[in-house]
Motif scaffolding. Structure first.
Motif, PDB file in Angstrom:
ATOM      1  N   ILE A  28      -2.630  -4.149   3.965  1.00 46.36           N
ATOM      2  CA  ILE A  28      -2.370  -3.347   2.764  1.00 46.36           C
ATOM      3  C   ILE A  28      -3.133  -2.034   2.865  1.00 46.36           C
ATOM      4  O   ILE A  28      -2.596  -0.968   2.587  1.00 46.36           O
ATOM      5  CB  ILE A  28      -2.774  -4.135   1.497  1.00 46.36           C
ATOM      6  CG1 ILE A  28      -1.824  -5.317   1.300  1.00 46.36           C
ATOM      7  CG2 ILE A  28      -2.750  -3.225   0.268  1.00 46.36           C
ATOM      8  CD1 ILE A  28      -2.302  -6.307   0.262  1.00 46.36           C
ATOM      9  N   ASP A  29      -4.395  -2.098   3.295  1.00 48.96           N
ATOM     10  CA  ASP A  29      -5.202  -0.889   3.434  1.00 48.96           C
ATOM     11  C   ASP A  29      -4.575   0.074   4.438  1.00 48.96           C
ATOM     12  O   ASP A  29      -4.550   1.273   4.232  1.00 48.96           O
ATOM     13  CB  ASP A  29      -6.624  -1.250   3.884  1.00 48.96           C
ATOM     14  CG  ASP A  29      -7.416  -1.874   2.735  1.00 48.96           C
ATOM     15  OD1 ASP A  29      -6.925  -1.810   1.595  1.00 48.96           O
ATOM     16  OD2 ASP A  29      -8.498  -2.401   2.992  1.00 48.96           O
ATOM     17  N   ASN A  30      -4.079  -0.476   5.544  1.00 46.89           N
ATOM     18  CA  ASN A  30      -3.484   0.376   6.576  1.00 46.89           C
ATOM     19  C   ASN A  30      -2.268   1.120   6.050  1.00 46.89           C
ATOM     20  O   ASN A  30      -2.099   2.300   6.316  1.00 46.89           O
ATOM     21  CB  ASN A  30      -3.090  -0.470   7.788  1.00 46.89           C
ATOM     22  CG  ASN A  30      -4.304  -0.837   8.632  1.00 46.89           C
ATOM     23  OD1 ASN A  30      -5.356  -0.229   8.496  1.00 46.89           O
ATOM     24  ND2 ASN A  30      -4.143  -1.821   9.481  1.00 46.89           N
ATOM     25  N   SER A  31      -1.412   0.417   5.313  1.00 41.86           N
ATOM     26  CA  SER A  31      -0.210   1.075   4.816  1.00 41.86           C
ATOM     27  C   SER A  31      -0.566   2.115   3.763  1.00 41.86           C
ATOM     28  O   SER A  31       0.036   3.181   3.706  1.00 41.86           O
ATOM     29  CB  SER A  31       0.772   0.050   4.247  1.00 41.86           C
ATOM     30  OG  SER A  31       0.211  -0.571   3.123  1.00 41.86           O
ATOM     31  N   ASN A  36      -1.302   7.873   2.586  1.00 45.58           N
ATOM     32  CA  ASN A  36      -2.184   8.972   2.196  1.00 45.58           C
ATOM     33  C   ASN A  36      -2.201  10.055   3.263  1.00 45.58           C
ATOM     34  O   ASN A  36      -2.142  11.241   2.945  1.00 45.58           O
ATOM     35  CB  ASN A  36      -3.610   8.453   1.975  1.00 45.58           C
ATOM     36  CG  ASN A  36      -3.719   7.655   0.683  1.00 45.58           C
ATOM     37  OD1 ASN A  36      -2.842   7.749  -0.176  1.00 45.58           O
ATOM     38  ND2 ASN A  36      -4.767   6.889   0.549  1.00 45.58           N
ATOM     39  N   ILE A  37      -2.281   9.641   4.530  1.00 48.20           N
ATOM     40  CA  ILE A  37      -2.285  10.603   5.627  1.00 48.20           C
ATOM     41  C   ILE A  37      -0.982  11.396   5.621  1.00 48.20           C
ATOM     42  O   ILE A  37      -0.983  12.606   5.799  1.00 48.20           O
ATOM     43  CB  ILE A  37      -2.493   9.878   6.980  1.00 48.20           C
ATOM     44  CG1 ILE A  37      -3.934   9.357   7.057  1.00 48.20           C
ATOM     45  CG2 ILE A  37      -2.183  10.807   8.153  1.00 48.20           C
ATOM     46  CD1 ILE A  37      -4.166   8.391   8.190  1.00 48.20           C
ATOM     47  N   GLN A  38       0.123  10.708   5.381  1.00 46.52           N
ATOM     48  CA  GLN A  38       1.426  11.367   5.325  1.00 46.52           C
ATOM     49  C   GLN A  38       1.451  12.405   4.208  1.00 46.52           C
ATOM     50  O   GLN A  38       1.925  13.529   4.403  1.00 46.52           O
ATOM     51  CB  GLN A  38       2.523  10.307   5.082  1.00 46.52           C
ATOM     52  CG  GLN A  38       3.934  10.876   5.076  1.00 46.52           C
ATOM     53  CD  GLN A  38       4.362  11.356   6.453  1.00 46.52           C
ATOM     54  OE1 GLN A  38       4.160  10.674   7.444  1.00 46.52           O
ATOM     55  NE2 GLN A  38       4.937  12.541   6.527  1.00 46.52           N
TER      56      GLN A  38
END
Ligand SMILES: [Zn+2]
Length: 88
Positions: A28-31, A36-38
């Motif tokens: 979940i954190d990765n997605s 956020n990066i996107q």
């Protein structure tokens, strides 16, 4: 003796649950991080709906920064804001 077995099974279940929880949480954190990066990247680059074009007349040129078609009278690129020439 039976208490130790029950305790062992309970602990094994607890550890298995904890590992599963960590894996799901990290996914979940990765997605969330990827999203956020996107968003940050979209914000920094700026959404340019028009693809880079090629200057084919003498009134226009391509921005050296992003390739966007800009007019020769433009002092800054309308797409990326790069200063195209010194204002004198
Ligand atoms: Zn540009």
């Amino acid at each position: 003796m039976i208490v130790i077995v029950i305790l062992g099974v309970f602990l094994a279940g607890l550890i298995a649950y904890w590992i599963l929880h960590e894996v799901i949480q990290s996914a979940i954190d990765n997605s969330t991080m990827a999203r956020n990066i996107q968003e940050i990247r979209d914000h920094l680059v700026g959404k340019s709906p028009e693809p880079p074009q090629t200057a084919n007349d003498e009134d226009h040129e391509n921005c050296p920064g992003c390739g966007y078609l800009v007019h020769l009278s433009d002092k800054v690129c309308a797409n990326c804001g790069l200063a195209l020439r010194d204002s004198d």
